[in-house]
Motif scaffolding. Structure first.
Motif, PDB file in Angstrom:
ATOM      1  N   PRO A 149       0.843  -1.202   0.000  1.00 50.93           N
ATOM      2  CA  PRO A 149       0.000   0.000   0.000  1.00 50.93           C
ATOM      3  C   PRO A 149       0.876   1.249   0.000  1.00 50.93           C
ATOM      4  O   PRO A 149       1.949   1.263   0.611  1.00 50.93           O
ATOM      5  CB  PRO A 149      -0.784  -0.120   1.315  1.00 50.93           C
ATOM      6  N   VAL A 150       0.433   2.296  -0.674  1.00 55.26           N
ATOM      7  CA  VAL A 150       1.274   3.483  -0.836  1.00 55.26           C
ATOM      8  C   VAL A 150       1.667   4.090   0.509  1.00 55.26           C
ATOM      9  O   VAL A 150       2.789   4.584   0.683  1.00 55.26           O
ATOM     10  CB  VAL A 150       0.557   4.529  -1.734  1.00 55.26           C
ATOM     11  N   GLY A 151       0.788   4.044   1.490  1.00 56.88           N
ATOM     12  CA  GLY A 151       1.092   4.644   2.787  1.00 56.88           C
ATOM     13  C   GLY A 151       2.248   4.007   3.523  1.00 56.88           C
ATOM     14  O   GLY A 151       2.871   4.628   4.388  1.00 56.88           O
ATOM     15  N   PHE A 152       2.579   2.758   3.148  1.00 61.97           N
ATOM     16  CA  PHE A 152       3.643   2.031   3.823  1.00 61.97           C
ATOM     17  C   PHE A 152       5.035   2.525   3.409  1.00 61.97           C
ATOM     18  O   PHE A 152       6.034   2.119   4.003  1.00 61.97           O
ATOM     19  CB  PHE A 152       3.528   0.531   3.540  1.00 61.97           C
ATOM     20  N   LEU A 153       5.102   3.403   2.428  1.00 62.53           N
ATOM     21  CA  LEU A 153       6.394   3.947   1.991  1.00 62.53           C
ATOM     22  C   LEU A 153       7.049   4.806   3.069  1.00 62.53           C
ATOM     23  O   LEU A 153       8.245   5.077   3.017  1.00 62.53           O
ATOM     24  CB  LEU A 153       6.206   4.795   0.724  1.00 62.53           C
ATOM     25  N   THR A 154       6.294   5.228   4.060  1.00 60.48           N
ATOM     26  CA  THR A 154       6.828   6.119   5.102  1.00 60.48           C
ATOM     27  C   THR A 154       7.110   5.382   6.401  1.00 60.48           C
ATOM     28  O   THR A 154       7.128   5.996   7.475  1.00 60.48           O
ATOM     29  CB  THR A 154       5.844   7.265   5.389  1.00 60.48           C
ATOM     30  N   VAL A 155       7.356   4.082   6.328  1.00 66.18           N
ATOM     31  CA  VAL A 155       7.575   3.305   7.546  1.00 66.18           C
ATOM     32  C   VAL A 155       8.727   3.867   8.385  1.00 66.18           C
ATOM     33  O   VAL A 155       8.708   3.777   9.625  1.00 66.18           O
ATOM     34  CB  VAL A 155       7.815   1.813   7.195  1.00 66.18           C
ATOM     35  N   ASP A 156       9.731   4.476   7.738  1.00 64.37           N
ATOM     36  CA  ASP A 156      10.882   5.013   8.457  1.00 64.37           C
ATOM     37  C   ASP A 156      10.945   6.541   8.425  1.00 64.37           C
ATOM     38  O   ASP A 156      11.962   7.125   8.834  1.00 64.37           O
ATOM     39  CB  ASP A 156      12.187   4.458   7.854  1.00 64.37           C
ATOM     40  N   LEU A 157       9.908   7.184   7.929  1.00 67.73           N
ATOM     41  CA  LEU A 157       9.918   8.650   7.814  1.00 67.73           C
ATOM     42  C   LEU A 157       8.668   9.204   8.497  1.00 67.73           C
ATOM     43  O   LEU A 157       7.548   8.843   8.154  1.00 67.73           O
ATOM     44  CB  LEU A 157       9.944   9.079   6.345  1.00 67.73           C
ATOM     45  N   HIS A 158       8.886  10.107   9.463  1.00 69.64           N
ATOM     46  CA  HIS A 158       7.781  10.626  10.263  1.00 69.64           C
ATOM     47  C   HIS A 158       7.883  12.147  10.375  1.00 69.64           C
ATOM     48  O   HIS A 158       8.978  12.690  10.517  1.00 69.64           O
ATOM     49  CB  HIS A 158       7.791   9.997  11.662  1.00 69.64           C
ATOM     50  N   VAL A 159       6.740  12.811  10.322  1.00 72.93           N
ATOM     51  CA  VAL A 159       6.694  14.280  10.349  1.00 72.93           C
ATOM     52  C   VAL A 159       5.740  14.738  11.452  1.00 72.93           C
ATOM     53  O   VAL A 159       4.646  14.187  11.604  1.00 72.93           O
ATOM     54  CB  VAL A 159       6.210  14.840   8.990  1.00 72.93           C
TER      55      VAL A 159
ATOM     56  N   TYR B 236       6.711  14.168   0.748  1.00 71.99           N
ATOM     57  CA  TYR B 236       5.377  14.736   0.488  1.00 71.99           C
ATOM     58  C   TYR B 236       4.296  13.852   1.101  1.00 71.99           C
ATOM     59  O   TYR B 236       3.378  14.336   1.784  1.00 71.99           O
ATOM     60  CB  TYR B 236       5.195  14.876  -1.022  1.00 71.99           C
ATOM     61  N   LEU B 237       4.411  12.541   0.907  1.00 67.69           N
ATOM     62  CA  LEU B 237       3.458  11.599   1.473  1.00 67.69           C
ATOM     63  C   LEU B 237       3.457  11.672   2.994  1.00 67.69           C
ATOM     64  O   LEU B 237       2.390  11.716   3.629  1.00 67.69           O
ATOM     65  CB  LEU B 237       3.791  10.179   1.008  1.00 67.69           C
ATOM     66  N   ALA B 238       4.637  11.703   3.599  1.00 67.97           N
ATOM     67  CA  ALA B 238       4.747  11.763   5.062  1.00 67.97           C
ATOM     68  C   ALA B 238       4.133  13.046   5.608  1.00 67.97           C
ATOM     69  O   ALA B 238       3.547  13.050   6.700  1.00 67.97           O
ATOM     70  CB  ALA B 238       6.208  11.652   5.482  1.00 67.97           C
ATOM     71  N   THR B 239       4.240  14.131   4.854  1.00 71.60           N
ATOM     72  CA  THR B 239       3.654  15.406   5.274  1.00 71.60           C
ATOM     73  C   THR B 239       2.132  15.346   5.216  1.00 71.60           C
ATOM     74  O   THR B 239       1.440  15.798   6.136  1.00 71.60           O
ATOM     75  CB  THR B 239       4.177  16.546   4.388  1.00 71.60           C
ATOM     76  N   VAL B 240       1.597  14.790   4.141  1.00 67.95           N
ATOM     77  CA  VAL B 240       0.145  14.615   4.029  1.00 67.95           C
ATOM     78  C   VAL B 240      -0.363  13.727   5.165  1.00 67.95           C
ATOM     79  O   VAL B 240      -1.394  14.009   5.793  1.00 67.95           O
ATOM     80  CB  VAL B 240      -0.222  14.015   2.652  1.00 67.95           C
ATOM     81  N   GLN B 241       0.363  12.657   5.452  1.00 70.32           N
ATOM     82  CA  GLN B 241      -0.028  11.774   6.549  1.00 70.32           C
ATOM     83  C   GLN B 241       0.006  12.516   7.884  1.00 70.32           C
ATOM     84  O   GLN B 241      -0.894  12.332   8.724  1.00 70.32           O
ATOM     85  CB  GLN B 241       0.897  10.559   6.602  1.00 70.32           C
ATOM     86  N   ALA B 242       1.014  13.353   8.088  1.00 68.51           N
ATOM     87  CA  ALA B 242       1.128  14.098   9.346  1.00 68.51           C
ATOM     88  C   ALA B 242      -0.081  15.005   9.564  1.00 68.51           C
ATOM     89  O   ALA B 242      -0.580  15.131  10.693  1.00 68.51           O
ATOM     90  CB  ALA B 242       2.417  14.913   9.349  1.00 68.51           C
TER      91      ALA B 242
END
Length: 252
Positions: A79-89, A125-131
């Motif tokens: 799943p695309v959201g799993f790309l941020t497993v090691d990146l957090h904002v 960008y994805l990690a920021t949207v998730q944050a």
């Protein structure tokens, strides 16, 4: 923005205000400031931004449409959201409005690497949207703890036009997200008030039921819940640690 029949006081959330949005109901409003500007800041400040601009322009796409398609390309089978497993904002680059109401808070990013290619930009960008979506979940939990009962999100405004932003809000909050049939739904709200003022409808509620229509409902991927629960734990740890750092630096 949440409404209730009785006044509910939520720490760090504005209100309650009587009849401020829907006549006869109390309104609470919690929010995150300049979220669109934050996404822009993170994307435009990255070393790969000129490459992104060139490639998006070549495809006659917006930079965000290109980033969304690029994420789909690099996610492979996961799943695309799993790309941020090691990146957090932590998204409070401009202080926290709700629910902490702390203007001294700063933004945080953990998990950066030396590489600065287009993949890295897309994942940041994805990690920021998730944050931002985690920030929405933080506000929802504060409102529910105070007595609100929330089960559905209704999104409007510019960011609701971004399908990644909408899906991440559904997945991270665990709630379905309802989008208006009319893309410029804020203008519909103005038209509803005008229709009431002109006497075409006897109440705001009647005008709402006749003039506003559901366009699309985006449901959460419940199979990804465990992953986002873990990331939410990290999200809350980020601000906890920031406060610890501040206490260390301001101590004797």
């Amino acid at each position: 923005m949440g409404i209730s029949k009785d006044p509910i006081f939520v720490p760090g959330v504005w209100g309650p205000y009587f009849s401020a949005m829907v006549p006869g109901f109390w309104l609470n409003e919690g929010g995150q400031s300049v979220t669109g500007k934050l996404i822009e800041h993170m994307v435009q400040g990255h070393a790969a931004f000129p490459e992104l601009q060139a490639k998006a322009s070549a495809r006659c796409q917006s930079i965000y449409a290109y980033l969304n398609s690029h994420l789909d390309l690099i996610k492979k089978a996961q799943p695309v959201g799993f790309l941020t497993v090691d990146l957090h904002v932590w998204p409070d680059f401009h202080g926290n409005r709700s629910p902490l109401a702390d203007l001294t808070l700063k933004g945080m990013v953990t998990g950066l690497k030396l590489s600065q290619d287009l993949d890295d930009l897309a994942i940041l960008y994805l990690a920021t949207v998730q944050a931002i979506a985690f920030g929405t979940r933080f506000i929802i939990e504060a409102m529910e703890a105070a007595g609100h009962s929330l089960s559905t999100l209704f999104l409007c405004g510019g960011l609701s036009k971004n399908p990644l932003f909408v899906q991440m809000h559904a997945d991270i909050t665990g709630m379905p997200v309802v989008l208006s049939q009319e893309v410029e739904s804020v203008l519909v709200g103005a038209a509803i008030l005008g229709a009431c003022a002109s006497g075409d409808f006897t109440s705001v509620q009647e005008a709402m039921s006749e003039m506003s229509k559901v366009g699309k409902v985006v449901f959460p991927r419940h199979e990804d819940k465990k992953y986002y629960d873990k990331k939410y734990q990290v999200f809350l740890k980020l601000v906890e640690h920031q406060k610890e750092y501040s206490a260390i630096m301001s101590g004797d």
